[in-house]
Design an enzyme around this catalytic site. Sequence first.
Site, short mmCIF file in Angstrom:
data_model
loop_
_atom_site.label_atom_id
_atom_site.label_comp_id
_atom_site.label_asym_id
_atom_site.label_seq_id
_atom_site.Cartn_x
_atom_site.Cartn_y
_atom_site.Cartn_z
N LYS A 103 -23.21 -25.31 5.73
CA LYS A 103 -23.83 -24.66 6.47
C LYS A 103 -24.78 -24.36 5.11
O LYS A 103 -25.18 -24.16 4.32
CB LYS A 103 -22.71 -22.92 6.58
CG LYS A 103 -23.64 -22.91 7.85
CD LYS A 103 -23.64 -24.00 9.54
CE LYS A 103 -24.49 -22.66 10.05
NZ LYS A 103 -24.16 -23.81 11.72
N ASP A 123 -29.83 -23.83 13.80
CA ASP A 123 -29.04 -22.39 14.18
C ASP A 123 -29.32 -20.78 14.16
O ASP A 123 -30.28 -21.03 14.75
CB ASP A 123 -28.30 -22.00 12.88
CG ASP A 123 -26.75 -21.36 13.21
OD1 ASP A 123 -25.87 -21.98 14.13
OD2 ASP A 123 -26.44 -20.09 12.89
P1 NDP Z 1 -30.13 -18.95 18.40
O1 NDP Z 1 -31.30 -18.20 17.38
O2 NDP Z 1 -31.68 -19.37 19.47
O3 NDP Z 1 -29.79 -17.32 19.73
C1 NDP Z 1 -29.12 -16.61 19.34
C2 NDP Z 1 -28.66 -15.92 20.49
O4 NDP Z 1 -28.15 -14.72 20.52
C3 NDP Z 1 -30.17 -14.70 20.64
O5 NDP Z 1 -30.40 -14.28 21.63
C4 NDP Z 1 -30.07 -14.01 19.05
O6 NDP Z 1 -30.11 -12.37 19.93
C5 NDP Z 1 -28.71 -13.35 19.87
N1 NDP Z 1 -27.63 -13.03 18.26
C6 NDP Z 1 -27.78 -12.73 17.74
N2 NDP Z 1 -27.73 -12.44 16.32
C7 NDP Z 1 -26.97 -11.82 16.83
C8 NDP Z 1 -26.27 -10.24 17.17
N3 NDP Z 1 -25.52 -10.14 15.92
N4 NDP Z 1 -25.71 -9.44 18.02
C9 NDP Z 1 -25.83 -9.53 19.73
N5 NDP Z 1 -26.18 -10.38 19.63
C10 NDP Z 1 -26.86 -11.37 18.07
O7 NDP Z 1 -29.30 -19.48 18.18
P2 NDP Z 1 -28.00 -20.49 18.76
O8 NDP Z 1 -28.52 -20.30 20.09
O9 NDP Z 1 -28.36 -21.69 17.64
O10 NDP Z 1 -26.99 -20.11 18.21
C11 NDP Z 1 -26.16 -18.87 18.83
C12 NDP Z 1 -24.19 -19.36 18.45
O11 NDP Z 1 -24.49 -20.62 18.63
C13 NDP Z 1 -24.18 -19.31 17.24
O12 NDP Z 1 -23.17 -18.81 17.47
C14 NDP Z 1 -24.32 -20.73 16.59
O13 NDP Z 1 -23.58 -20.65 15.23
C15 NDP Z 1 -23.73 -21.32 17.24
N6 NDP Z 1 -24.10 -22.99 17.10
C16 NDP Z 1 -25.04 -23.49 17.06
C17 NDP Z 1 -26.02 -24.13 17.45
C18 NDP Z 1 -26.84 -25.32 18.11
O14 NDP Z 1 -27.07 -26.22 17.89
N7 NDP Z 1 -28.00 -24.48 17.63
C19 NDP Z 1 -24.45 -25.44 17.21
C20 NDP Z 1 -23.03 -24.89 17.50
C21 NDP Z 1 -22.81 -23.62 17.46
P3 NDP Z 1 -31.37 -11.77 19.10
O15 NDP Z 1 -32.39 -12.30 19.05
O16 NDP Z 1 -31.52 -10.48 19.28
O17 NDP Z 1 -31.64 -12.04 17.77
#
Ligand code: NDP
Length: 451
Positions: free
Chosen positions: A130, A170
């Site tokens: 990571k 991510d």
């Molecule tokens: P994005 O950046 O596309 O979206 C993240 C979302 O989560 C945004 O809406 C963001 O809001 C919100 N968020 C982030 N931090 C916080 C927080 N501290 N409290 C509340 N909301 C929060 O990321 P992904 O969709 O890619 O990733 C989301 C999750 O999925 C993560 O845990 C990631 O590790 C996991 N994941 C992702 C993969 C992928 O293919 N992308 C694969 C496997 C797991 P804001 O805009 O306010 O920051």
Amino acid sequence: MDKFTQKYVDSFMAELTAKNPGESEFHQAVKEVLESVAPYITSYPHLLDLKIMERMVEPERVIMFRVPWIDDRGEVQVNRGYRVQMNSTIGPYKGGIRFHSSVNLSIMKFLAFEQTFKNALTTLPMGGAKGGSDFSPRGKSDNEVMRFCQSFMTELQKHIGQDTDVPAGDIGVGGREIGFLFGQYKRLRDEFTGTLTGKGLAWGGSLLRPEATGYGACYFAQSMLATRGKSFEGQTVLVSGAGNVAQHAAQKAMRLGAKVVTISDSDGFVYDPDGFDEEKINFIKELKNVRRGRVKEYVNQYPNAQYFPGERPWKIKCDIAMPCATQNEINAENAKALIAGGCYCVVEGANMPSTPEAIEIFQKAKILYSPGKASNAGGVATSGLEMTQNSIRQHWTAQEVDEYLHRIMSDIHDACTKYGTEEDGYINYVKGANLAGFIKVAGAMVDQGIV
Ligand code: NDP
């Protein structure tokens, strides 16, 4: 757990905590795995003698580096970059890059550790890693994001490659960032290879990679629901987050007949009692991916919806919850609220979104609960499929990729059932996923000697 095994867990955790002080997310992730696999380890003493677990928690390599860049006002900014190369026993390191202000070594190590087991579960040959930075793309111009990505990659490119380490996206790293990172990698290394995944379709990306994590979580949920004779049809679903994983989890759940009623970001959540349809999902995608806006703007477009600032969605009544935002976003209080509201299935799209206390509450209530390392593995699995297509210089159809994704998620569900079914028939997906991943990686480590 017998006394000997409990003692092993306690002393292991005491040593880990002392050696890695302040890394609370890393401790949490290790403890969860250790509690699942310790009975297996203590029943095969050679695993104790070979210090397999001690080696698994020690990253093979940690790279930390300065990322200087110049903002639009001409001021110098300095961020910190990371790549934690945790375990390469079953394949090249593979894992996403996260750009978020909260990123620190503990979060990088917890994610790299989880990734090792997740990647083993996918059935594909990928090790765990990571990376990321405490840089937040939020509020930055495209040019600032590009300059940051170029500086980040100028150092990272020394440590990655198609056969050594293949990063992906991510939190905070989507198609735009992967494009800037790939452009700089190609420029510095003078090679066009599949060293990053999540690429654009015109330059080596795979169809369905953007959708894969959210869609895969829904396919996994379908298998879980089937164990209770249920499906998404007519179920009310809560989704948290509004990014890549949330958008596609919501879209697929809706297409499978569910009524999806929430999305969120770090400022609050939106509740739409009418549920999302294709038009509303497209609005959310445009809002987040193109305009880079906030979820509260949804209610301007759809006034029947309500916005709850500073809150998480878990108090809304539902059948199924899909946390797709970030780690530790469901605590004990949220878990109790979910169960009180009728929730009988929690499918994690994010990594480690439930605290240990929340997981205990779900499992005691015997509701369906799957950890992210099982249910969100469709993202990295499809990254693995992107690597394969790059290596053989072919481009598969969306249908071909979707068939692979279905098969992989179903195989992961089978592995969880095989290793996680308890005497009363309850499927402990945490135990199943941890044990299945551990047995594969540990066996390969034994084969390869003390390295
Ligand atoms: P994005 O950046 O596309 O979206 C993240 C979302 O989560 C945004 O809406 C963001 O809001 C919100 N968020 C982030 N931090 C916080 C927080 N501290 N409290 C509340 N909301 C929060 O990321 P992904 O969709 O890619 O990733 C989301 C999750 O999925 C993560 O845990 C990631 O590790 C996991 N994941 C992702 C993969 C992928 O293919 N992308 C694969 C496997 C797991 P804001 O805009 O306010 O920051």
